[in-house]
Enzyme design. Structure first.
Site, PDB file in Angstrom:
ATOM      1  N   LYS A 134       0.976  -1.327   0.082  1.00  0.00           N
ATOM      2  CA  LYS A 134      -0.057  -0.106   0.034  1.00  0.00           C
ATOM      3  C   LYS A 134       0.731   1.331   0.176  1.00  0.00           C
ATOM      4  O   LYS A 134       2.085   1.164   0.523  1.00  0.00           O
ATOM      5  CB  LYS A 134      -1.136   0.085   1.264  1.00  0.00           C
TER       6      LYS A 134
HETATM    7  P1  NAD Z   1     -13.295   7.602  -2.622  1.00  0.00           P
HETATM    8  O1  NAD Z   1     -12.342   8.653  -2.477  1.00  0.00           O
HETATM    9  O2  NAD Z   1     -13.846   7.513  -4.159  1.00  0.00           O
HETATM   10  O3  NAD Z   1     -14.661   7.653  -1.745  1.00  0.00           O
HETATM   11  C1  NAD Z   1     -14.674   7.849  -0.234  1.00  0.00           C
HETATM   12  C2  NAD Z   1     -15.978   8.427   0.045  1.00  0.00           C
HETATM   13  O4  NAD Z   1     -16.061   8.153   1.370  1.00  0.00           O
HETATM   14  C3  NAD Z   1     -16.130   9.624  -0.199  1.00  0.00           C
HETATM   15  O5  NAD Z   1     -17.379   9.981  -0.660  1.00  0.00           O
HETATM   16  C4  NAD Z   1     -15.956  10.791   1.064  1.00  0.00           C
HETATM   17  O6  NAD Z   1     -16.696  11.868   1.229  1.00  0.00           O
HETATM   18  C5  NAD Z   1     -16.519   9.805   2.036  1.00  0.00           C
HETATM   19  N1  NAD Z   1     -16.171   9.703   3.278  1.00  0.00           N
HETATM   20  C6  NAD Z   1     -14.611   9.936   3.646  1.00  0.00           C
HETATM   21  N2  NAD Z   1     -14.856   9.929   5.237  1.00  0.00           N
HETATM   22  C7  NAD Z   1     -16.019   9.613   5.702  1.00  0.00           C
HETATM   23  C8  NAD Z   1     -16.767   9.721   6.699  1.00  0.00           C
HETATM   24  N3  NAD Z   1     -16.226   9.569   7.868  1.00  0.00           N
HETATM   25  N4  NAD Z   1     -18.190   9.278   6.682  1.00  0.00           N
HETATM   26  C9  NAD Z   1     -18.717   9.177   5.601  1.00  0.00           C
HETATM   27  N5  NAD Z   1     -18.101   9.247   4.430  1.00  0.00           N
HETATM   28  C10 NAD Z   1     -16.907   9.371   4.292  1.00  0.00           C
HETATM   29  O7  NAD Z   1     -12.790   6.201  -2.127  1.00  0.00           O
HETATM   30  P2  NAD Z   1     -13.077   4.737  -2.591  1.00  0.00           P
HETATM   31  O8  NAD Z   1     -12.026   4.345  -3.522  1.00  0.00           O
HETATM   32  O9  NAD Z   1     -14.554   4.517  -2.918  1.00  0.00           O
HETATM   33  O10 NAD Z   1     -12.678   3.995  -1.214  1.00  0.00           O
HETATM   34  C11 NAD Z   1     -13.557   4.046  -0.168  1.00  0.00           C
HETATM   35  C12 NAD Z   1     -12.961   2.712   0.912  1.00  0.00           C
HETATM   36  O11 NAD Z   1     -13.052   1.840   0.185  1.00  0.00           O
HETATM   37  C13 NAD Z   1     -11.651   3.052   1.393  1.00  0.00           C
HETATM   38  O12 NAD Z   1     -11.663   2.266   2.467  1.00  0.00           O
HETATM   39  C14 NAD Z   1     -10.983   1.933   0.325  1.00  0.00           C
HETATM   40  O13 NAD Z   1      -9.725   1.625   0.982  1.00  0.00           O
HETATM   41  C15 NAD Z   1     -11.836   1.042   0.035  1.00  0.00           C
HETATM   42  N6  NAD Z   1     -11.763   0.300  -1.184  1.00  0.00           N
HETATM   43  C16 NAD Z   1     -11.681   0.750  -2.428  1.00  0.00           C
HETATM   44  C17 NAD Z   1     -11.362   0.039  -3.634  1.00  0.00           C
HETATM   45  C18 NAD Z   1     -11.358   0.801  -4.796  1.00  0.00           C
HETATM   46  O14 NAD Z   1     -11.210   0.025  -5.750  1.00  0.00           O
HETATM   47  N7  NAD Z   1     -11.532   2.048  -4.904  1.00  0.00           N
HETATM   48  C19 NAD Z   1     -11.161  -1.274  -3.246  1.00  0.00           C
HETATM   49  C20 NAD Z   1     -11.170  -1.674  -2.023  1.00  0.00           C
HETATM   50  C21 NAD Z   1     -11.347  -1.108  -0.942  1.00  0.00           C
END
Ligand code: NAD
Length: 424
Positions: free
Chosen positions: A116
């Site tokens: 990461k």
């Molecule tokens: P992103 O940046 O596209 O979206 C994150 C969202 O969460 C945003 O809408 C933000 O406003 C919101 N957010 C942040 N803090 C918050 C809180 N305290 N309460 C409510 N909303 C909040 O990110 P993403 O890629 O969608 O990732 C989100 C999660 O999923 C992370 O934990 C990431 O590690 C995990 N994840 C993402 C992927 C991927 O392919 N994008 C894969 C596996 C895991």
């Protein structure tokens, strides 16, 4: 301008995710009766690189940004894991995320280890030029330790296909040859794969279908709340709505909206894209993030950040099925409380695997120079996610442990076996 040190844990962090990841590991290592040498080996990161980048800002000043790349383990193959751009990213968070990636890849049974990366930056405050300069500088800084057979980054919170495009371009220039397999999550027009953007949400859809079947819940009309409305949350909401679910609440950092009759998910996504926030959506009532987590719904999808379900609110969480799209949304104490209440948790290391599985398909296509249609990507993703879910569910049943413990037992034992066979 000098950004703060990447090692410092911000005061706002309620629980150190690395402590959570190590505590989870220790408990499962006990259950698996791993010997001391294997425990030490699996607890230890293979490599950690901290970097600082001097970036020329648009106003002529120079800013220093700090970042890191952590490679937890490569027993099963090159390290794999996203890059997070966030103002509160810290080294221990990245260490936890790297360890979880090792288990996640092993549970999905794809040939990768875990890694990461992170850069401490409020990317929303950067201009497009500053963001490009920072992305390229980070690619150069971690360049010596990444590569298609070493460590393959991908998007995470705050990074996009465009950021991956700058990284693949920088790496390829510095190595004198086009090298698309060095990162995944690239735009489709430059060697990305069809289906990657939706992959994490689609993976959630598959595991929710499986969990609903285990629990005898009909998805048609089932109520869903989604915390976090970025890539993972939007696609999970869209695809679950497509399965007939009623998505009654969504949220982001600005707060949430609730509509008991069901939100128009496409309108909510359009509103979020246009305004960067969901609270101003006219379609529902304003709720807080904590209220969203404790709604009386059939399915809860935490898709935001670590440490959202904690000892402080776990007793109030009512959803019988929780599918963790975010990494580490539930603290170990909260996990125990939810298990006692009988909640069916599809843990992050299983539920959020869709993104890395399709990243693996992208890497395979890049190396073959032969590209799949979207149907093939989605069908292969479905097969991989369903197989992983069923293997974990069977182990959970056999060992009488939670889905989280079963998933970690499966992942950790696969990595331990690979390490042993390789003589590490
Ligand atoms: P992103 O940046 O596209 O979206 C994150 C969202 O969460 C945003 O809408 C933000 O406003 C919101 N957010 C942040 N803090 C918050 C809180 N305290 N309460 C409510 N909303 C909040 O990110 P993403 O890629 O969608 O990732 C989100 C999660 O999923 C992370 O934990 C990431 O590690 C995990 N994840 C993402 C992927 C991927 O392919 N994008 C894969 C596996 C895991």
């Amino acid at each position: 301008m000098n950004q703060s040190r990447i090692e410092a844990i911000p005061a706002t962090v309620v629980a150190d995710p690395y402590e959570s990841a190590l505590a989870q590991f220790d408990a499962v290592a006990d259950r698996l009766a791993l010997d001391d040498a294997m425990r030490q080996y699996l607890r230890t990161n293979r490599r950690e690189l901290c970097v600082s980048m001097a970036i020329r800002m648009d106003n002529g000043s120079t800013a220093i940004f700090e970042g890191c790349r952590v490679q937890h383990n490569n027993a099963r193959g090159p390290c794999k894991g996203g890059i997070r751009f966030h103002p509160e990213v810290h080294l221990n968070e990245v260490r936890a995320l790297a360890m979880w990636m090792t288990w996640k890849c092993a549970i999905a049974n794809i040939p990768y280890g875990g890694g990461k990366g992170g850069v401490r930056v409020d990317y929303k405050k950067l201009s497009p030029t500053e963001l490009e300069n920072l992305s390229r500088a980070y690619a150069s800084a971690i360049g010596p330790i990444i590569g298609p057979d070493r460590d393959i980054p991908a998007p995470d919170v705050g990074t996009t296909p465009q950021v991956m495009a700058w990284i693949v371009d920088t790496y390829s220039r510095e190595h004198g040859a086009w090298n698309p397999a060095v990162v995944t999550g690239k735009p489709v027009s430059i060697a990305g794969t069809l289906g990657r953007e939706a992959a994490t949400g689609r993976g959630i859809q598959f595991v929710v279908e499986e969990a609903a079947r285990c629990r005898g819940l009909a998805l048609d009309g089932a109520t869903v709340a989604v915390q976090g409305f970025g890539n993972a949350g939007q696609w999970a909401a869209r695809l679950l709505a497509g399965q007939g679910c009623r998505v009654v609440a969504v949220s982001d950092t600005s707060g949430g909206v609730y509509n008991g009759r069901g939100l128009d998910v496409e309108a909510a996504i359009a509103h979020k894209l246009a305004t960067s926030r969901v609270v101003t959506l006219a379609d529902g009532d304003h709720i807080t993030n904590n209220e969203l987590l404790t709604l009386d719904v059939d399915i809860l999808v935490p898709a935001a950040f670590e440490n959202q379900i904690t000892a402080a609110n776990a007793a109030d969480v009512k959803a019988p099925i929780i599918a963790e799209a975010a990494n580490g949304p539930t603290t170990p104490e909260a996990d125990r409380i939810l298990a006692e209440k009988g909640a069916f948790i599809v843990p992050d290391v299983l539920a959020s695997g869709g993104g890395v599985v399709v990243s693996y398909f992208e890497w395979v296509q890049n190396r073959q120079g032969f590209y799949w249609d979207e149907e093939q990507v989605n069908a292969s993703l479905g097969q991989t996610m369903r197989t992983a879910f069923r293997e974990v569910a069977a182990l959970s049943e056999k060992e009488k442990v939670t889905m989280r413990d079963a998933a970690l037992m499966l992942g950790i034992s696969r990595v331990a076996e690979a390490a042993k066979l390789r003589g590490m």
